[in-house]
Scaffold this motif. Structure first.
Motif, PDB file in Angstrom:
ATOM      1  N   ILE A   1      -4.017  -4.402 -10.559  1.00  0.00           N
ATOM      2  CA  ILE A   1      -3.303  -3.137 -10.335  1.00  0.00           C
ATOM      3  C   ILE A   1      -1.800  -3.371 -10.279  1.00  0.00           C
ATOM      4  N   SER A   2      -1.383  -4.465  -9.624  1.00  0.00           N
ATOM      5  CA  SER A   2       0.045  -4.767  -9.550  1.00  0.00           C
ATOM      6  C   SER A   2       0.630  -5.067 -10.923  1.00  0.00           C
ATOM      7  N   VAL A   3      -0.163  -5.699 -11.798  1.00  0.00           N
ATOM      8  CA  VAL A   3       0.312  -6.010 -13.146  1.00  0.00           C
ATOM      9  C   VAL A   3       0.379  -4.752 -14.006  1.00  0.00           C
TER      10      VAL A   3
ATOM     11  N   SER B   1       0.351  -1.449 -13.068  1.00  0.00           N
ATOM     12  CA  SER B   1       1.212  -0.379 -12.564  1.00  0.00           C
ATOM     13  C   SER B   1       2.645  -0.828 -12.305  1.00  0.00           C
ATOM     14  N   LYS B   2       2.863  -2.151 -12.259  1.00  0.00           N
ATOM     15  CA  LYS B   2       4.179  -2.720 -11.957  1.00  0.00           C
ATOM     16  C   LYS B   2       4.696  -2.215 -10.609  1.00  0.00           C
ATOM     17  N   SER B   3       3.765  -1.981  -9.719  1.00  0.00           N
ATOM     18  CA  SER B   3       4.113  -1.538  -8.366  1.00  0.00           C
ATOM     19  C   SER B   3       3.248  -2.310  -7.371  1.00  0.00           C
ATOM     20  N   ARG B   4       3.857  -2.793  -6.328  1.00  0.00           N
ATOM     21  CA  ARG B   4       3.153  -3.609  -5.343  1.00  0.00           C
ATOM     22  C   ARG B   4       2.679  -2.809  -4.134  1.00  0.00           C
ATOM     23  N   ILE B   5       3.006  -1.548  -4.085  1.00  0.00           N
ATOM     24  CA  ILE B   5       2.642  -0.764  -2.900  1.00  0.00           C
ATOM     25  C   ILE B   5       1.125  -0.565  -2.834  1.00  0.00           C
TER      26      ILE B   5
ATOM     27  N   ILE C   1      -9.512   1.229  -5.533  1.00  0.00           N
ATOM     28  CA  ILE C   1      -9.407   0.436  -6.767  1.00  0.00           C
ATOM     29  C   ILE C   1      -9.804   1.274  -7.974  1.00  0.00           C
ATOM     30  N   THR C   2     -10.940   1.958  -7.867  1.00  0.00           N
ATOM     31  CA  THR C   2     -11.412   2.775  -8.994  1.00  0.00           C
ATOM     32  C   THR C   2     -10.424   3.881  -9.329  1.00  0.00           C
ATOM     33  N   ALA C   3      -9.925   4.562  -8.317  1.00  0.00           N
ATOM     34  CA  ALA C   3      -8.981   5.656  -8.551  1.00  0.00           C
ATOM     35  C   ALA C   3      -7.692   5.153  -9.186  1.00  0.00           C
TER      36      ALA C   3
END
Length: 315
Positions: free
Chosen positions: A115-117, A119-123, A179-181
């Motif tokens: 998800i971080s890769v 979306s390029k967001s760590r939140i 995770i799914t969402a």
């Protein structure tokens, strides 16, 4: 400390559920072996990190299956006829609580990284990672508490550890939903770029993600409900034995989804004999329309003529 006075001892009620859980665990382990075999042959060029995750999960599942088999032989083999053994804890505190919690957390942490890769967001990735670690800690805590207790009765243990157990499963279910969402939302934003092949690939990945995420969520919720509603019958042991295997199989299904089967079916005349052989080609990044690598599984057909034809050729 746990005490048997919480729940009446009912060992006969747990025997049948144990058997069902053991059978399902062995069956899912067989499916996992096939998944790992396909991954080994189809994706030799995957990153070392991904390989370590796959083979690490497989090692945990081997240990779990070995411990469950040992318990099954102990309860229904060497101590056959002793009904009080049916409700004993044995290695369940480690094989079910600790290993299942660890396997689920590994898979969830991997998706947090993905998800971080993407979306390029760590939140959001940090939120998923925190939920995964918290759920794993609760699962390990419930297993350790069951081990250090002086009670060797699954019914009493299920009642005494239902708080930690419920926290583990509820957090795990919430993590799977997040995770799914997130993955569905991220992938949906990349659709509609005009490339039909890319849109079809993304749509398939979305469906696989929804299916696997829904399955793990439902299993976690149902296990928690059975633990709270029927602690004296230990109904939850059926699903407790397979939670980790479901996470591992779902993870391998998503990874192996990159594989394509080409020429899987073709027409062969009655005068020919067919022998199918599977040939895994190396990953080809040029074929991929997305960031995932697609590997072809090609079914080659080797055909030989009948004996009569071969005799005529010799003449």
């Amino acid at each position: 400390m746990l005490s048997e006075r919480y729940v009446p001892v009912n060992p006969l009620a747990t025997a049948g559920f144990h058997v069902i859980g053991y059978f399902l665990n062995w069956g899912l382990f067989g499916a996992l072996c096939v998944q790992v075999f396909l991954y080994y042959w189809a994706f030799p060029k995957d990153k070392l990190f991904l390989k370590l995750v796959v083979y690490g999960l497989f090692a945990l599942d081997i240990i779990q299956t070995a411990l469950i088999t040992k318990d099954a032989f102990f309860k229904f083999g060497t101590h056959f006829g002793n009904v009080t053994i049916f409700a004993s804890l044995e290695n369940l505190w480690f094989s079910v609580f600790v290993i299942n919690a660890t396997s689920g957390a590994i898979v969830q942490l991997f998706f947090a990284y993905r998800i971080s890769v993407l979306s390029k967001s760590r939140i959001v990735a940090t939120l998923v990672a925190l939920l995964a670690v918290a759920g794993c800690a609760a699962g390990i805590t419930s297993g350790v508490r069951a081990k250090i207790s002086r009670v060797d009765n699954l019914s009493a243990i299920a009642f005494g550890t239902k708080t930690e157990f419920s926290v583990w499963l509820s957090i795990s279910a919430a993590c799977d939903i997040v995770i799914t969402a997130c993955i569905v939302t991220i992938l949906s934003r990349n659709r509609g770029n005009g490339l039909k092949k890319t849109d079809d690939t993304i749509r398939k990945i979305i469906w696989v993600t929804v299916e696997t995420g829904t399955l793990t969520t439902l299993v976690a919720i149902l296990t928690m409900a059975l633990t709270i509603a029927f602690p004296e019958k230990a109904l939850c042991t059926i699903l407790m034995d397979i939670i980790g295997k479901i996470y591992s199989n779902n993870f391998l299904v998503i990874l192996n989804r990159r594989m394509m089967i080409v020429d899987g079916r073709s027409i062969v005349t009655q005068s020919e004999t067919q022998q199918d052989s599977f040939c895994f080609s190396s990953p080809n990044t040029n074929r991929s329309a997305t960031s995932e690598t697609i590997t072809e599984v090609k079914i080659e057909q080797q055909v030989w003529p009948k004996n009569n034809d071969s005799k005529e050729e010799d003449m």
